[in-house]
Design a protein around this motif. Structure first.
Motif, PDB file in Angstrom:
ATOM      1  N   PHE A   1      80.929  52.022   4.924  1.00 39.21           N
ATOM      2  CA  PHE A   1      81.199  52.780   6.144  1.00 39.21           C
ATOM      3  C   PHE A   1      81.432  54.232   5.764  1.00 39.21           C
ATOM      4  N   ASP A   2      81.160  55.109   6.741  1.00 36.25           N
ATOM      5  CA  ASP A   2      81.390  56.549   6.583  1.00 36.25           C
ATOM      6  C   ASP A   2      82.847  56.820   6.921  1.00 36.25           C
ATOM      7  N   VAL A   3      83.588  57.417   6.012  1.00 34.16           N
ATOM      8  CA  VAL A   3      85.038  57.590   6.211  1.00 34.16           C
ATOM      9  C   VAL A   3      85.343  58.584   7.332  1.00 34.16           C
ATOM     10  N   THR A   4      84.313  59.267   7.853  1.00 36.17           N
ATOM     11  CA  THR A   4      84.546  60.168   8.997  1.00 36.17           C
ATOM     12  C   THR A   4      84.187  59.494  10.320  1.00 36.17           C
ATOM     13  N   ASP A   5      83.766  58.221  10.246  1.00 37.54           N
ATOM     14  CA  ASP A   5      83.335  57.516  11.468  1.00 37.54           C
ATOM     15  C   ASP A   5      84.433  56.565  11.933  1.00 37.54           C
ATOM     16  N   GLU A   6      85.240  57.016  12.874  1.00 36.04           N
ATOM     17  CA  GLU A   6      86.417  56.259  13.320  1.00 36.04           C
ATOM     18  C   GLU A   6      86.029  54.885  13.864  1.00 36.04           C
ATOM     19  N   GLY A   7      84.896  54.812  14.565  1.00 39.91           N
ATOM     20  CA  GLY A   7      84.460  53.519  15.103  1.00 39.91           C
ATOM     21  C   GLY A   7      84.109  52.542  13.991  1.00 39.91           C
ATOM     22  N   ALA A   8      83.449  53.071  12.964  1.00 37.56           N
ATOM     23  CA  ALA A   8      83.061  52.209  11.831  1.00 37.56           C
ATOM     24  C   ALA A   8      84.297  51.726  11.069  1.00 37.56           C
ATOM     25  N   ILE A   9      85.296  52.598  10.985  1.00 40.64           N
ATOM     26  CA  ILE A   9      86.548  52.216  10.303  1.00 40.64           C
ATOM     27  C   ILE A   9      87.232  51.088  11.070  1.00 40.64           C
TER      28      ILE A   9
END
Ligand code: GCO
Length: 254
Positions: free
Chosen positions: A65-73
Protein backbone atom coordinates in the motif's frame (compact mmCIF):
# COMPACT_ATOMS: atom_id res chain seq x y z
CA UNK A 1 14.30 -15.77 33.16
CA UNK A 2 12.90 -15.22 29.65
CA UNK A 3 14.97 -13.33 27.07
CA UNK A 4 13.61 -9.74 27.13
CA UNK A 5 14.76 -9.21 23.55
CA UNK A 6 12.82 -12.19 22.19
CA UNK A 7 10.09 -11.10 19.75
CA UNK A 8 8.63 -14.58 19.21
CA UNK A 9 4.86 -14.52 18.85
CA UNK A 10 4.79 -10.86 17.85
CA UNK A 11 4.00 -9.41 14.43
CA UNK A 12 5.78 -6.35 13.07
CA UNK A 13 4.62 -4.12 10.21
CA UNK A 14 7.56 -2.23 8.72
CA UNK A 15 6.63 0.40 6.15
CA UNK A 16 8.94 0.94 3.20
CA UNK A 17 10.64 -2.40 3.88
CA UNK A 18 11.31 -3.95 0.47
CA UNK A 19 14.81 -2.43 0.58
CA UNK A 20 17.13 -0.05 2.45
CA UNK A 21 16.71 0.79 6.11
CA UNK A 22 13.23 -0.75 6.29
CA UNK A 23 14.43 -4.08 4.91
CA UNK A 24 17.37 -4.14 7.33
CA UNK A 25 15.10 -3.38 10.27
CA UNK A 26 12.65 -6.08 9.13
CA UNK A 27 15.51 -8.58 8.92
CA UNK A 28 16.65 -7.68 12.43
CA UNK A 29 13.16 -8.03 13.92
CA UNK A 30 12.73 -11.35 12.10
CA UNK A 31 16.01 -12.65 13.52
CA UNK A 32 14.67 -11.80 16.98
CA UNK A 33 11.64 -14.01 16.27
CA UNK A 34 8.98 -11.61 14.99
CA UNK A 35 6.60 -12.38 12.14
CA UNK A 36 7.14 -9.62 9.57
CA UNK A 37 4.67 -7.76 7.37
CA UNK A 38 6.63 -6.10 4.59
CA UNK A 39 5.23 -2.96 2.97
CA UNK A 40 5.97 -1.02 -0.17
CA UNK A 41 4.28 0.14 -3.35
CA UNK A 42 6.06 -2.28 -5.72
CA UNK A 43 4.36 -5.65 -5.21
CA UNK A 44 6.96 -7.52 -7.27
CA UNK A 45 9.81 -6.13 -5.22
CA UNK A 46 7.89 -6.95 -2.04
CA UNK A 47 7.31 -10.53 -3.15
CA UNK A 48 11.02 -10.97 -3.96
CA UNK A 49 12.04 -9.57 -0.58
CA UNK A 50 9.51 -11.82 1.17
CA UNK A 51 10.76 -14.89 -0.70
CA UNK A 52 14.37 -14.11 0.27
CA UNK A 53 13.38 -13.74 3.93
CA UNK A 54 11.28 -16.93 3.86
CA UNK A 55 14.26 -18.81 2.40
CA UNK A 56 16.15 -17.64 5.50
CA UNK A 57 13.45 -19.28 7.63
CA UNK A 58 11.49 -16.18 8.57
CA UNK A 59 7.68 -15.86 8.77
CA UNK A 60 6.78 -13.08 6.31
CA UNK A 61 3.59 -11.54 4.91
CA UNK A 62 3.33 -8.64 2.46
CA UNK A 63 1.01 -5.62 2.61
CA UNK A 64 1.40 -3.50 -0.55
CA UNK A 65 0.00 0.00 0.00
CA UNK A 66 1.00 3.62 -0.55
CA UNK A 67 1.63 5.20 2.86
CA UNK A 68 0.03 8.44 1.62
CA UNK A 69 -3.22 6.67 0.68
CA UNK A 70 -5.49 6.84 3.73
CA UNK A 71 -8.12 4.58 2.14
CA UNK A 72 -5.54 1.92 1.35
CA UNK A 73 -4.21 2.10 4.91
CA UNK A 74 -7.68 1.64 6.41
CA UNK A 75 -8.42 -1.23 4.02
CA UNK A 76 -5.11 -2.91 4.89
CA UNK A 77 -5.83 -2.79 8.62
CA UNK A 78 -9.39 -4.01 8.03
CA UNK A 79 -7.81 -6.91 6.17
CA UNK A 80 -5.50 -7.57 9.11
CA UNK A 81 -8.58 -7.65 11.39
CA UNK A 82 -10.37 -10.11 9.13
CA UNK A 83 -7.31 -12.34 8.86
CA UNK A 84 -6.62 -12.20 12.59
CA UNK A 85 -3.28 -10.46 12.08
CA UNK A 86 -2.55 -8.32 15.14
CA UNK A 87 0.18 -5.74 14.55
CA UNK A 88 2.16 -5.69 17.81
CA UNK A 89 5.04 -3.61 16.44
CA UNK A 90 4.75 -0.77 13.93
CA UNK A 91 7.88 0.68 12.33
CA UNK A 92 7.07 3.89 10.46
CA UNK A 93 10.07 3.85 8.14
CA UNK A 94 8.70 4.77 4.71
CA UNK A 95 10.13 8.04 3.48
CA UNK A 96 11.54 9.96 0.60
CA UNK A 97 14.09 12.68 0.01
CA UNK A 98 13.81 15.74 -2.27
CA UNK A 99 16.80 18.02 -2.43
CA UNK A 100 16.19 21.59 -3.67
CA UNK A 101 16.67 25.08 -2.18
CA UNK A 102 13.42 26.42 -0.68
CA UNK A 103 13.36 29.42 -2.99
CA UNK A 104 13.07 27.03 -5.92
CA UNK A 105 10.82 24.47 -4.22
CA UNK A 106 7.27 23.97 -5.47
CA UNK A 107 4.63 23.72 -2.76
CA UNK A 108 3.45 20.43 -4.24
CA UNK A 109 6.94 18.94 -3.79
CA UNK A 110 7.09 20.26 -0.22
CA UNK A 111 3.69 18.69 0.52
CA UNK A 112 4.60 15.35 -1.04
CA UNK A 113 7.58 14.97 1.30
CA UNK A 114 5.57 16.00 4.36
CA UNK A 115 2.77 13.59 3.42
CA UNK A 116 5.15 10.69 2.82
CA UNK A 117 7.56 11.21 5.71
CA UNK A 118 5.33 12.61 8.48
CA UNK A 119 1.57 12.46 7.90
CA UNK A 120 1.84 8.77 6.97
CA UNK A 121 3.30 8.00 10.39
CA UNK A 122 0.32 9.69 12.04
CA UNK A 123 -2.28 7.93 9.87
CA UNK A 124 -0.72 4.46 10.11
CA UNK A 125 0.09 5.04 13.78
CA UNK A 126 -3.54 5.95 14.47
CA UNK A 127 -4.82 2.75 12.78
CA UNK A 128 -2.31 0.58 14.62
CA UNK A 129 -2.77 2.31 17.98
CA UNK A 130 -6.56 1.91 17.96
CA UNK A 131 -5.96 -1.86 17.95
CA UNK A 132 -2.91 -1.86 20.25
CA UNK A 133 -4.81 0.16 22.86
CA UNK A 134 -7.70 -2.31 22.69
CA UNK A 135 -5.21 -5.12 23.38
CA UNK A 136 -3.36 -3.17 26.08
CA UNK A 137 0.08 -3.39 24.49
CA UNK A 138 2.05 -2.33 21.44
CA UNK A 139 5.24 -0.75 20.16
CA UNK A 140 5.55 2.13 17.69
CA UNK A 141 9.00 2.93 16.29
CA UNK A 142 9.21 6.02 14.08
CA UNK A 143 12.27 6.54 11.90
CA UNK A 144 13.67 10.04 12.32
CA UNK A 145 16.98 11.42 11.16
CA UNK A 146 19.87 13.66 12.18
CA UNK A 147 17.59 16.26 10.62
CA UNK A 148 15.19 15.64 13.50
CA UNK A 149 17.64 17.92 15.35
CA UNK A 150 19.82 19.76 12.83
CA UNK A 151 19.04 21.36 9.48
CA UNK A 152 21.04 20.96 6.29
CA UNK A 153 20.58 23.31 3.34
CA UNK A 154 18.43 22.06 0.41
CA UNK A 155 16.46 19.40 2.35
CA UNK A 156 13.91 21.62 4.15
CA UNK A 157 10.75 19.49 3.75
CA UNK A 158 12.64 16.36 4.81
CA UNK A 159 14.07 18.22 7.81
CA UNK A 160 10.70 19.60 8.85
CA UNK A 161 9.09 16.18 8.47
CA UNK A 162 11.81 14.47 10.51
CA UNK A 163 11.63 17.16 13.17
CA UNK A 164 7.92 16.47 13.23
CA UNK A 165 8.60 12.74 13.60
CA UNK A 166 10.52 13.47 16.81
CA UNK A 167 7.61 15.46 18.27
CA UNK A 168 4.94 13.09 16.91
CA UNK A 169 6.76 10.32 18.80
CA UNK A 170 6.45 12.32 22.02
CA UNK A 171 2.78 13.04 21.30
CA UNK A 172 2.15 9.33 20.78
CA UNK A 173 3.92 8.61 24.09
CA UNK A 174 1.80 11.24 25.83
CA UNK A 175 -1.50 9.76 24.65
CA UNK A 176 -0.78 6.04 24.40
CA UNK A 177 1.58 5.34 27.30
CA UNK A 178 -1.20 4.72 29.80
CA UNK A 179 -2.60 2.04 27.47
CA UNK A 180 0.56 -0.06 27.44
CA UNK A 181 1.77 1.29 24.10
CA UNK A 182 5.34 2.66 23.87
CA UNK A 183 6.31 5.04 21.06
CA UNK A 184 9.96 5.77 20.37
CA UNK A 185 12.12 6.82 17.42
CA UNK A 186 15.42 5.94 15.83
CA UNK A 187 17.55 8.66 14.26
CA UNK A 188 19.81 7.12 11.63
CA UNK A 189 22.96 8.98 10.70
CA UNK A 190 24.36 9.08 7.19
CA UNK A 191 23.64 5.52 6.05
CA UNK A 192 24.60 3.66 2.89
CA UNK A 193 21.25 3.58 1.10
CA UNK A 194 19.86 4.15 -2.41
CA UNK A 195 18.47 7.48 -1.20
CA UNK A 196 22.01 8.65 -0.39
CA UNK A 197 23.67 7.21 -3.51
CA UNK A 198 24.36 10.63 -5.02
CA UNK A 199 25.85 11.91 -1.75
CA UNK A 200 28.10 8.87 -1.34
CA UNK A 201 29.34 9.29 -4.90
CA UNK A 202 30.17 12.94 -4.29
CA UNK A 203 33.78 13.04 -3.03
CA UNK A 204 33.26 16.37 -1.26
CA UNK A 205 30.11 15.23 0.57
CA UNK A 206 31.62 11.81 1.31
CA UNK A 207 34.66 13.52 2.80
CA UNK A 208 32.47 15.83 4.88
CA UNK A 209 30.47 12.91 6.34
CA UNK A 210 33.65 11.03 7.25
CA UNK A 211 35.30 14.10 8.81
CA UNK A 212 32.12 15.13 10.67
CA UNK A 213 31.41 11.65 12.09
CA UNK A 214 33.51 10.37 15.01
CA UNK A 215 33.24 6.85 13.52
CA UNK A 216 34.81 8.32 10.34
CA UNK A 217 32.50 6.31 8.09
CA UNK A 218 28.95 6.01 6.73
CA UNK A 219 26.61 3.68 8.61
CA UNK A 220 25.28 0.38 7.32
CA UNK A 221 21.49 -0.23 7.40
CA UNK A 222 22.00 -3.45 9.40
CA UNK A 223 23.47 -1.30 12.20
CA UNK A 224 19.96 -0.08 12.99
CA UNK A 225 18.61 -3.58 13.69
CA UNK A 226 19.81 -3.85 17.29
CA UNK A 227 18.18 -0.59 18.34
CA UNK A 228 14.97 -1.59 16.56
CA UNK A 229 14.90 -4.97 18.33
CA UNK A 230 15.52 -3.28 21.68
CA UNK A 231 12.72 -0.73 21.21
CA UNK A 232 10.37 -3.43 19.88
CA UNK A 233 11.02 -5.71 22.86
CA UNK A 234 9.83 -5.94 26.45
CA UNK A 235 13.31 -4.78 27.46
CA UNK A 236 12.12 -1.26 26.55
CA UNK A 237 8.67 -1.37 28.21
CA UNK A 238 9.63 1.61 30.37
CA UNK A 239 11.19 3.60 27.48
CA UNK A 240 8.73 6.03 25.90
CA UNK A 241 8.95 9.16 23.76
CA UNK A 242 12.67 8.80 23.12
CA UNK A 243 14.75 9.14 19.97
CA UNK A 244 17.94 7.08 19.81
CA UNK A 245 20.57 8.25 17.33
CA UNK A 246 22.48 5.55 15.48
CA UNK A 247 24.86 7.93 13.74
CA UNK A 248 28.46 7.08 14.61
CA UNK A 249 28.40 10.04 17.00
CA UNK A 250 27.72 12.75 14.44
CA UNK A 251 24.89 14.47 16.36
CA UNK A 252 27.05 14.71 19.48
CA UNK A 253 30.04 16.66 18.18
CA UNK A 254 30.83 19.99 16.48
C1 GCO B 1 20.70 14.38 3.11
C2 GCO B 1 20.54 12.94 3.52
C3 GCO B 1 20.12 12.86 5.00
C4 GCO B 1 20.30 11.43 5.49
C5 GCO B 1 19.79 11.18 6.88
C6 GCO B 1 20.70 11.81 7.89
O1 GCO B 1 20.33 14.73 1.97
O2 GCO B 1 21.26 15.14 3.94
O3 GCO B 1 19.59 12.29 2.71
O4 GCO B 1 18.81 13.32 5.10
O5 GCO B 1 19.61 10.56 4.64
O6 GCO B 1 18.49 11.63 7.04
O7 GCO B 1 20.24 11.46 9.18
Amino acid sequence: MTNPFDLSGRTALVTGSSRGLGRAIAEGLARAGARIVLNGIDTGRLERAADEMREAGHDVLIAPFDVTDEGAIAATFAGFDTAGVAIDILVNNAGMQFRKPMVDLATADWQRVIDTNLTSAFVIGREAARRMIARGHGKVINIGSLTSELARATVAPYTVAKGGIKMLTKAMAAEWGEHGVQANAIGPGYMITDMNEALIANPQFDGWVKARTPARRWGRPDELAGTAVYLASSAADYVNGQIIYVDGGMISVL
